[in-house]
Scaffold this motif. Structure first.
Motif, PDB file in Angstrom:
ATOM      1  N   ALA A 110      -1.724  -6.641  90.530  1.00 24.29           N
ATOM      2  CA  ALA A 110      -0.414  -5.779  91.005  1.00 24.29           C
ATOM      3  C   ALA A 110       0.602  -6.026  89.980  1.00 24.29           C
ATOM      4  CB  ALA A 110       0.036  -6.237  92.195  1.00 24.29           C
ATOM      5  N   PRO A 111       1.378  -4.845  89.777  1.00 22.20           N
ATOM      6  CA  PRO A 111       2.702  -4.816  88.690  1.00 22.20           C
ATOM      7  C   PRO A 111       3.612  -5.750  89.579  1.00 22.20           C
ATOM      8  CG  PRO A 111       2.339  -2.599  90.009  1.00 22.20           C
ATOM      9  CD  PRO A 111       1.161  -3.530  90.303  1.00 22.20           C
ATOM     10  N   SER A 112       4.137  -6.394  88.591  1.00 17.79           N
ATOM     11  CA  SER A 112       5.274  -7.625  89.114  1.00 17.79           C
ATOM     12  C   SER A 112       6.586  -6.759  89.556  1.00 17.79           C
ATOM     13  CB  SER A 112       5.590  -8.661  87.973  1.00 17.79           C
ATOM     14  OG  SER A 112       6.666  -9.188  88.139  1.00 17.79           O
ATOM     15  N   ALA A 163      -7.714 -12.029  97.476  1.00 21.46           N
ATOM     16  CA  ALA A 163      -6.103 -11.650  97.384  1.00 21.46           C
ATOM     17  C   ALA A 163      -5.630 -12.309  96.280  1.00 21.46           C
ATOM     18  CB  ALA A 163      -5.706 -12.437  98.738  1.00 21.46           C
ATOM     19  N   ALA A 164      -6.026 -13.182  95.671  1.00 21.50           N
ATOM     20  CA  ALA A 164      -5.370 -13.789  94.405  1.00 21.50           C
ATOM     21  C   ALA A 164      -5.625 -13.031  93.304  1.00 21.50           C
ATOM     22  CB  ALA A 164      -5.951 -15.268  94.105  1.00 21.50           C
ATOM     23  N   GLU A 165      -6.778 -12.260  93.139  1.00 20.31           N
ATOM     24  CA  GLU A 165      -7.255 -11.389  92.163  1.00 20.31           C
ATOM     25  C   GLU A 165      -6.479 -10.152  92.324  1.00 20.31           C
ATOM     26  OE1 GLU A 165     -11.194 -10.967  92.360  1.00 20.31           O
ATOM     27  OE2 GLU A 165     -11.684 -12.817  91.757  1.00 20.31           O
ATOM     28  N   MET A 215     -16.457 -17.942 103.430  1.00 17.70           N
ATOM     29  CA  MET A 215     -15.980 -16.644 103.793  1.00 17.70           C
ATOM     30  C   MET A 215     -14.248 -16.502 103.486  1.00 17.70           C
ATOM     31  SD  MET A 215     -16.159 -13.712 106.883  1.00 17.70           S
ATOM     32  CE  MET A 215     -16.292 -15.071 107.959  1.00 17.70           C
ATOM     33  N   GLY A 216     -13.768 -17.615 104.123  1.00 18.03           N
ATOM     34  CA  GLY A 216     -12.320 -17.816 103.782  1.00 18.03           C
ATOM     35  C   GLY A 216     -12.049 -17.945 102.326  1.00 18.03           C
TER      36      GLY A 216
END
Length: 119
Positions: free
Chosen positions: A114-116, A107-109, A99-100
């Motif tokens: 997300a825009p830089s 979170a990494a994906e 699960m972790g």
């Protein structure tokens, strides 16, 4: 003694390397650096960690995470450059349960999409 210093000490014993001077000769790392690393006064660079691993006939994972004698030892690995924070995250990921790991991967994906904010 730091965890890495402790793991290097174990790897030296397994490889029958009896002294810091012998590790210096086998790795090419200055004797003063070897002494500071083994006393926990310095953290080895990735390059030096790879040299120590090669001298001890083990892996950088074994020196970082203490996986000496593991059946999952990596016999070939590329030389990469990472920060101490990245090594910590990798270590935490390897210790996480299923699960972790899913949470970390999500979170990494999300971060990749997300825009830089850097200019």
């Amino acid at each position: 003694m730091s965890k890495i210093a402790h793991n290097i000490d174990i790897a030296m014993r397994i490889a029958h390397i009896k002294s810091q001077a012998e590790l210096h000769r086998l790795s090419g790392i200055p004797a003063t650096s070897i002494a500071r690393i083994l006393k926990g006064q310095a953290t080895p660079s990735i390059e030096n960690l790879a040299k120590i691993a090669q001298a001890c006939k083990t892996t950088t994972d074994a020196l970082i995470f203490g996986t000496h004698g593991s059946s999952k030892e990596i016999t070939h690995f590329p030389l990469i450059y990472v920060t101490q924070r990245e090594l910590t995250i990798l270590h935490q990921y390897r210790q996480a349960n299923s699960m972790g790991k899913t949470l970390i991967e999500t979170a990494a994906e999300t971060a990749e999409k997300a825009p830089s904010t850097l200019a």
